[in-house]
Design a protein around this motif. Structure first.
Motif, PDB file in Angstrom:
ATOM      1  N   CYS A  45       0.828  -1.216   0.000  1.00  0.00           N
ATOM      2  CA  CYS A  45       0.000   0.000   0.000  1.00  0.00           C
ATOM      3  C   CYS A  45       0.860   1.263   0.000  1.00  0.00           C
ATOM      4  CB  CYS A  45      -0.939   0.000   1.204  1.00  0.00           C
ATOM      5  SG  CYS A  45      -2.240  -1.257   1.114  1.00  0.00           S
ATOM      6  N   HIS A  46       2.176   1.082  -0.107  1.00  0.00           N
ATOM      7  CA  HIS A  46       3.121   2.187  -0.277  1.00  0.00           C
ATOM      8  C   HIS A  46       3.141   3.166   0.906  1.00  0.00           C
ATOM      9  CE1 HIS A  46       3.326   0.665  -4.362  1.00  0.00           C
ATOM     10  NE2 HIS A  46       2.021   0.868  -4.493  1.00  0.00           N
ATOM     11  N   VAL A  47       3.042   2.622   2.114  1.00  0.00           N
ATOM     12  CA  VAL A  47       3.181   3.485   3.291  1.00  0.00           C
ATOM     13  C   VAL A  47       4.665   3.646   3.614  1.00  0.00           C
ATOM     14  CG1 VAL A  47       0.959   2.705   4.196  1.00  0.00           C
ATOM     15  CG2 VAL A  47       3.056   1.580   4.960  1.00  0.00           C
ATOM     16  N   GLU A  48       4.980   4.609   4.462  1.00  0.00           N
ATOM     17  CA  GLU A  48       6.368   4.839   4.860  1.00  0.00           C
ATOM     18  C   GLU A  48       6.855   3.699   5.756  1.00  0.00           C
ATOM     19  OE1 GLU A  48       8.539   6.990   3.974  1.00  0.00           O
ATOM     20  OE2 GLU A  48       7.354   8.476   2.887  1.00  0.00           O
ATOM     21  N   TRP A  49       8.161   3.692   6.026  1.00  0.00           N
ATOM     22  CA  TRP A  49       8.764   2.579   6.766  1.00  0.00           C
ATOM     23  C   TRP A  49       8.142   2.400   8.146  1.00  0.00           C
ATOM     24  CZ3 TRP A  49      11.086   3.566  11.423  1.00  0.00           C
ATOM     25  CH2 TRP A  49      11.440   4.888  11.696  1.00  0.00           C
ATOM     26  N   TYR A  50       7.835   3.519   8.822  1.00  0.00           N
ATOM     27  CA  TYR A  50       7.239   3.405  10.150  1.00  0.00           C
ATOM     28  C   TYR A  50       5.804   2.877  10.059  1.00  0.00           C
ATOM     29  CZ  TYR A  50       5.582   8.056   8.742  1.00  0.00           C
ATOM     30  OH  TYR A  50       5.045   9.110   8.060  1.00  0.00           O
ATOM     31  N   GLY A  51       5.141   3.121   8.925  1.00  0.00           N
ATOM     32  CA  GLY A  51       3.815   2.561   8.700  1.00  0.00           C
ATOM     33  C   GLY A  51       3.873   1.058   8.505  1.00  0.00           C
ATOM     34  N   ILE A  52       4.935   0.592   7.863  1.00  0.00           N
ATOM     35  CA  ILE A  52       5.123  -0.852   7.684  1.00  0.00           C
ATOM     36  C   ILE A  52       5.261  -1.529   9.040  1.00  0.00           C
ATOM     37  CG2 ILE A  52       6.713  -2.617   6.807  1.00  0.00           C
ATOM     38  CD1 ILE A  52       7.354  -0.710   4.485  1.00  0.00           C
ATOM     39  N   ILE A  53       6.063  -0.933   9.925  1.00  0.00           N
ATOM     40  CA  ILE A  53       6.224  -1.487  11.276  1.00  0.00           C
ATOM     41  C   ILE A  53       4.903  -1.432  12.032  1.00  0.00           C
ATOM     42  CG2 ILE A  53       7.388  -1.200  13.495  1.00  0.00           C
ATOM     43  CD1 ILE A  53       9.785  -0.051  11.934  1.00  0.00           C
ATOM     44  N   PHE A  54       4.227  -0.288  11.946  1.00  0.00           N
ATOM     45  CA  PHE A  54       2.956  -0.093  12.664  1.00  0.00           C
ATOM     46  C   PHE A  54       1.919  -1.136  12.259  1.00  0.00           C
ATOM     47  CE2 PHE A  54      -1.355   1.695  12.579  1.00  0.00           C
ATOM     48  CZ  PHE A  54      -1.549   1.959  13.927  1.00  0.00           C
ATOM     49  N   PHE A  55       1.746  -1.345  10.963  1.00  0.00           N
ATOM     50  CA  PHE A  55       0.721  -2.284  10.509  1.00  0.00           C
ATOM     51  C   PHE A  55       1.137  -3.736  10.731  1.00  0.00           C
ATOM     52  CE2 PHE A  55      -0.850   1.452   8.150  1.00  0.00           C
ATOM     53  CZ  PHE A  55      -2.169   1.413   8.585  1.00  0.00           C
ATOM     54  N   GLY A  56       2.445  -3.986  10.773  1.00  0.00           N
ATOM     55  CA  GLY A  56       2.895  -5.319  11.157  1.00  0.00           C
ATOM     56  C   GLY A  56       2.514  -5.623  12.588  1.00  0.00           C
ATOM     57  N   VAL A  57       2.753  -4.644  13.469  1.00  0.00           N
ATOM     58  CA  VAL A  57       2.410  -4.803  14.884  1.00  0.00           C
ATOM     59  C   VAL A  57       0.892  -4.895  15.055  1.00  0.00           C
ATOM     60  CG1 VAL A  57       2.493  -3.737  17.169  1.00  0.00           C
ATOM     61  CG2 VAL A  57       4.500  -3.661  15.692  1.00  0.00           C
ATOM     62  N   MET A  58       0.149  -4.043  14.353  1.00  0.00           N
ATOM     63  CA  MET A  58      -1.306  -4.075  14.472  1.00  0.00           C
ATOM     64  C   MET A  58      -1.868  -5.427  14.049  1.00  0.00           C
ATOM     65  SD  MET A  58      -4.230  -1.801  12.554  1.00  0.00           S
ATOM     66  CE  MET A  58      -4.301  -0.562  13.836  1.00  0.00           C
ATOM     67  N   THR A  59      -1.421  -5.929  12.906  1.00  0.00           N
ATOM     68  CA  THR A  59      -1.909  -7.209  12.418  1.00  0.00           C
ATOM     69  C   THR A  59      -1.628  -8.330  13.410  1.00  0.00           C
ATOM     70  OG1 THR A  59      -1.480  -6.471  10.142  1.00  0.00           O
ATOM     71  CG2 THR A  59      -1.846  -8.831  10.472  1.00  0.00           C
TER      72      THR A  59
END
Length: 206
Positions: free
Chosen positions: A114-128
């Protein structure tokens, strides 16, 4: 079936097993076990998809996720009946650790697509990886792991960082997901058996 899809279903199964096992520990009937299995199996991914605008969520467009959750619930229910409620907390923790690892990498990959920034990748990994467990524990009357001193969300954060590093260095997606999942799972299992904890406030009476 693609390797990525297999990982996603495998993570769903592992988390669903942990939910059903917690239902056993709480003396719930099979419906209660199924509710906990659904909440942890697809809760985090559903919240992720809603926030990323991926609607309808994956669980409403692919029945295989519900079938996997139902199979996990039935497996725990019948095995537990045969074993006369001898399923240990160790089994629950291992199933939960596997789900944590797999869902961290799956969530990070979805965010990447979904082309989010690097911190978004970490955030959504943790959320999932953790949001579904929070729902599960809350429904079962427990303080969620992620809100305790446990090495839990922190293991997922490490996994997100590893996923990004491997992606940046050109490691293939399937291998990236495998490596990230294994590392996060191992960190969580080691934290359980080595009694690793994050710093926490020691209040009165502690």
């Amino acid at each position: 079936m693609s390797v990525l899809y297999f990982f996603d279903l495998f993570g769903t199964f592992a988390f669903a097993v942990s939910g059903a096992l917690l239902g056993v520990k709480k003396d719930m009937d099979i419906y209660g076990m199924f509710v906990l299995a659904i909440s942890v199996g697809v809760g985090g991914g559903t919240m992720r998809d809603m926030m990323l605008g991926r609607t309808p969520p994956f669980v409403l467009t692919d029945i295989n996720y519900m079938l996997v959750i139902a199979a996990a619930t039935l497996l725990v229910f019948f095995l537990n009946s045969i074993m006369e409620k001898s399923i240990s907390m160790k089994t629950l923790n291992i199933a939960d650790a596997v789900g944590l690892g797999v869902f961290t990498s799956i969530g990070a990959n979805v965010a990447l697509s979904c082309h989010v920034e690097w911190y978004g990748i970490i955030f959504f990994g943790v959320m999932t990886a953790t949001a579904g467990g929070m729902i599960r524990d809350t429904l079962a009357g427990e303080v969620p792991f992620v809100l305790k001193k446990e090495v839990y969300a922190s293991a997922s954060i490490i996994g997100g960082i590893i996923f990004i590093i491997l992606y940046k260095t050109g490691v293939g997606l399937n291998m990236n997901i495998l490596i990230t999942s294994v590392i996060v799972t191992l960190i969580r299992i080691l934290a359980i058996y080595k009694d690793w904890h994050l710093p926490h406030f020691k209040g009165a009476g502690k």
